[in-house]
Design an enzyme around this catalytic site. Structure first.
Site, mmCIF file in Angstrom:
data_model
loop_
_atom_site.group_PDB
_atom_site.id
_atom_site.type_symbol
_atom_site.label_atom_id
_atom_site.label_comp_id
_atom_site.label_asym_id
_atom_site.label_seq_id
_atom_site.Cartn_x
_atom_site.Cartn_y
_atom_site.Cartn_z
ATOM 1 N N LYS A 1 0.835 -1.196 0.000
ATOM 2 C CA LYS A 1 0.000 0.000 0.000
ATOM 3 C C LYS A 1 0.878 1.257 0.000
ATOM 4 C CE LYS A 1 -3.640 2.078 2.805
ATOM 5 N NZ LYS A 1 -4.567 1.896 3.910
ATOM 6 N N HIS B 1 -5.042 -33.628 17.290
ATOM 7 C CA HIS B 1 -3.954 -34.501 17.745
ATOM 8 C C HIS B 1 -2.799 -33.689 18.305
ATOM 9 C CE1 HIS B 1 -5.939 -38.019 16.069
ATOM 10 N NE2 HIS B 1 -6.372 -37.157 15.162
ATOM 11 N N LYS C 1 9.080 -0.686 14.089
ATOM 12 C CA LYS C 1 9.653 -0.361 12.775
ATOM 13 C C LYS C 1 10.676 0.759 12.918
ATOM 14 C CE LYS C 1 5.470 -1.172 9.997
ATOM 15 N NZ LYS C 1 4.489 -0.534 9.115
HETATM 16 O O1 F6P Z 1 2.185 -4.324 9.872
HETATM 17 C C1 F6P Z 1 1.663 -3.062 9.680
HETATM 18 C C2 F6P Z 1 1.177 -2.836 8.288
HETATM 19 O O2 F6P Z 1 1.012 -1.480 8.121
HETATM 20 C C3 F6P Z 1 -0.101 -3.587 7.996
HETATM 21 O O3 F6P Z 1 -1.231 -2.958 8.447
HETATM 22 C C4 F6P Z 1 -0.041 -3.709 6.519
HETATM 23 O O4 F6P Z 1 -0.937 -4.651 6.070
HETATM 24 C C5 F6P Z 1 1.405 -4.074 6.334
HETATM 25 O O5 F6P Z 1 2.087 -3.322 7.314
HETATM 26 C C6 F6P Z 1 1.976 -3.860 4.964
HETATM 27 O O6 F6P Z 1 1.963 -2.524 4.568
HETATM 28 P P1 F6P Z 1 2.173 -2.112 3.070
HETATM 29 O O7 F6P Z 1 1.087 -2.704 2.251
HETATM 30 O O8 F6P Z 1 2.144 -0.619 3.065
HETATM 31 O O9 F6P Z 1 3.522 -2.623 2.614
#
Ligand code: F6P
Length: 550
Positions: A209, A387, A507
């Site tokens: 994203k 199991h 992060k």
């Molecule tokens: O782990 C946090 C996060 O922001 C998630 O919400 C998201 O799905 C993931 O990292 C990946 O983010 P991106 O799609 O921006 O690489």
């Protein structure tokens, strides 16, 4: 204006507390004996799913009070605000519109005055055209070879959905093609995914994203090197990489023509994005028509959630039951047990969906909550789990409500297995609810000394969810069921289920530590003594020095 009542001060919450005291020790054996029709009555159906919630530690009064709680917390109003595109993700000031991803053409859903549905369909069409080109050999690799391997590079919401959906729907994909997923920054993930593949036949989908996520960008750079060094040309990047992102500038910087970028929007949360362009690998795997069927499944559950009355509304009931155990019985976890091997990644998918959404410590006003929020989600497919860890669910000291998910029709060629598989769904739910009493064991001739060890108290709650078969449509419906159950819980708790600030801190700290690990010169460390010692040990092992006084 008077401040709205806090959750624990609402009439329904208080009534539920009193009610809990009355029924906390009532056994499911008793509840079933009192009402021979309970197993037919406490069920609900919607969008092709059947929910048997009769094996929960509830009475009609419990359901009445939980529904009252939802009403007092304005769950329906909040749901309607979500569907209307209001900015209910208040900490990020964003709309929450995964429901727009599957809205039919012609529906109007506006964000800041702009109808987003035409954009959604434009992207879906672009994805379908691209998928068809790959599948029919019109989009080939740099050397002209057909694409046989598709690797999704992404993490979190940009990985878990595509990987889960591919595992679930593999029967609908061309067995001559390979679909792989690289998420972990551990180089072993890349090696494992690519070791047996020909770069000339491999397409990478960079799914992020933000297009800034460290893991994804590191794996993307490695993939780029792998392609360029094998195919001996930078120009190969254009044929072997496409991107799924909201960040066109970063995609272009990577060297991908933005014509080969599939967009989505800030109003789609990562963990709610498997039916957006993030599902491109899914669409190539199962084909655009099946992808549309999956969207139809999501849509059917959206409609059910939007219009079914609470007492017949599956996501509402499941969300409220989860609150019942979490907040009144003090249950810490929920087990998700799909009785379908192809749903083996479903618990991991739901872990992010639920725990990133509802793992929150303050309410929408920023005040610390005075009640438990999101439970820990875990699980494995049945019958494997039986199991392994089911012993603790049956006879351990912790209350673990479980969802058992099964399908009436087998998809596998070895259909004879299916009755055996499904007998275990029904048997486990039965055993967990009713257990085995000492008197029964005695009657069956168990030696006296063994009886205490063999007794199963029962009264362990389950939901049993039945669908017809594991089709694209059923998968969409199931995912939407849980999306809306998570929503219901978050709305009752008055938290923001759509942000994830908690993952940021780690992060940021990792970015500070990276140069401290990488530096080849003597490095000074200024962390706490534990972090310093760990870094020092690591650097020593890698032959890198640390300044004496740090
Ligand atoms: O782990 C946090 C996060 O922001 C998630 O919400 C998201 O799905 C993931 O990292 C990946 O983010 P991106 O799609 O921006 O690489």
């Amino acid at each position: 204006m008077a401040e709205a009542l806090r959750l624990t001060e609402t009439p329904a919450w208080r009534a539920l507390q009193g009610h809990y005291e009355k029924i906390k020790d009532v056994h499911l054996r008793q509840l079933f004996a009192d009402d021979p029709k309970r197993g037919e009555r406490l069920t609900a159906e919607g969008a092709g799913l059947y929910l048997d919630y009769s094996k929960n530690r509830i009475t009609d009064e419990t359901i009445r009070l939980l529904i009252q709680l939802a009403a007092e917390r304005g769950v329906a109003q909040r749901r309607d605000a979500m569907f209307a595109g209001e900015k209910i993700n208040s900490t990020e000031k964003r709309a929450v519109l995964h429901v727009a991803l599957r809205a039919p053409q012609g529906t109007q859903i506006k964000v800041d005055g702009v109808d987003v549905v035409p954009e959604v369909h434009a992207v879906l069409q672009k994805m379908a055209a691209f998928s068809d080109r790959v599948l029919t050999g019109q989009w080939n690799g740099h050397t002209g070879k057909r694409i046989k391997n598709v690797i999704n590079v992404g993490i979190g919401g940009s990985y878990l959905g595509p990987e889960m959906a591919y595992a679930a729907l593999r029967t609908f994909s061309d067995p001559a093609m390979n679909f792989r997923f690289v998420a972990n920054i551990d180089g072993a993930a890349f090696v494992e995914a690519t070791a047996d593949l020909d770069p000339a036949e491999t397409l990478f989908i960079l799914s992020s994203k933000t297009f800034t996520t460290l893991e994804t960008m590191t794996n993307a750079a490695t993939a780029r090197k792998w392609i360029v060094s094998a195919l001996k040309s930078d120009a190969a990047v254009a044929k072997h990489f496409v991107a799924v992102s909201t960040n066109a500038a970063e995609v272009a910087k990577f060297g991908i023509d933005t014509a080969n970028m599939f967009g989505f929007w800030d109003w789609v949360g990562g963990r709610y994005s498997m039916d957006s362009a993030i599902g491109l690998s899914t669409m190539i795997a199962i084909g655009p028509k099946n992808f549309e069927k999956m969207l139809a499944g999501f849509r059917a559950m959206d409609e059910h959630f939007r219009i079914a009355p609470p007492e017949r509304n599956l996501p509402m009931l499941m969300g409220l039951l989860s609150i019942w155990y979490n907040n009144f019985f003090g249950a810490q976890t929920v087990g998700i047990m799909p009785y379908a091997n192809r749903l083996r990644r479903f618990p991991a998918y739901l872990q992010q969906l639920q725990m990133e959404s509802n793992g929150k410590h303050v309410d929408l006003e920023g005040r610390p909550v005075t009640y438990q929020t999101g439970p820990i989600i875990w699980g494995e497919p049945g019958t494997d789990g039986q199991h392994s860890f089911y012993q603790l669910i049956h006879q351990g000291t912790k209350l673990i409500p479980c969802d058992l998910i099964g399908f009436c029709q087998p998809l596998s060629e070895f259909a004879g297995h299916h009755d055996l598989l499904m007998s275990n769904v029904f048997a486990q739910a039965e055993a967990l609810a009713f257990g085995k009493a000492a008197a029964e064991l005695k009657e069956e001739g168990s030696p006296d000394f063994q009886i205490p060890f063999r007794v199963c108290e029962g009264n362990r709650p389950t939901n049993v969810i039945l669908a017809e078969s594991l089709t694209p449509k059923a998968l969409g419906t199931l995912v939407a069921l849980y999306e809306h159950s998570v929503f219901t819980q978050g709305a009752v708790w008055n938290i923001d289920s759509f942000d994830q600030w908690g993952v940021e801190l780690g992060k940021i700290l990792a970015r500070r530590i990276i140069p401290e690990l990488e530096s080849r010169t003597e490095t000074e460390l200024n962390h706490d003594s534990s972090t310093n010692a760990l870094i020092r040990r690591y650097r020593n092992s890698r032959g890198r020095k640390v300044l004496e006084n740090s």
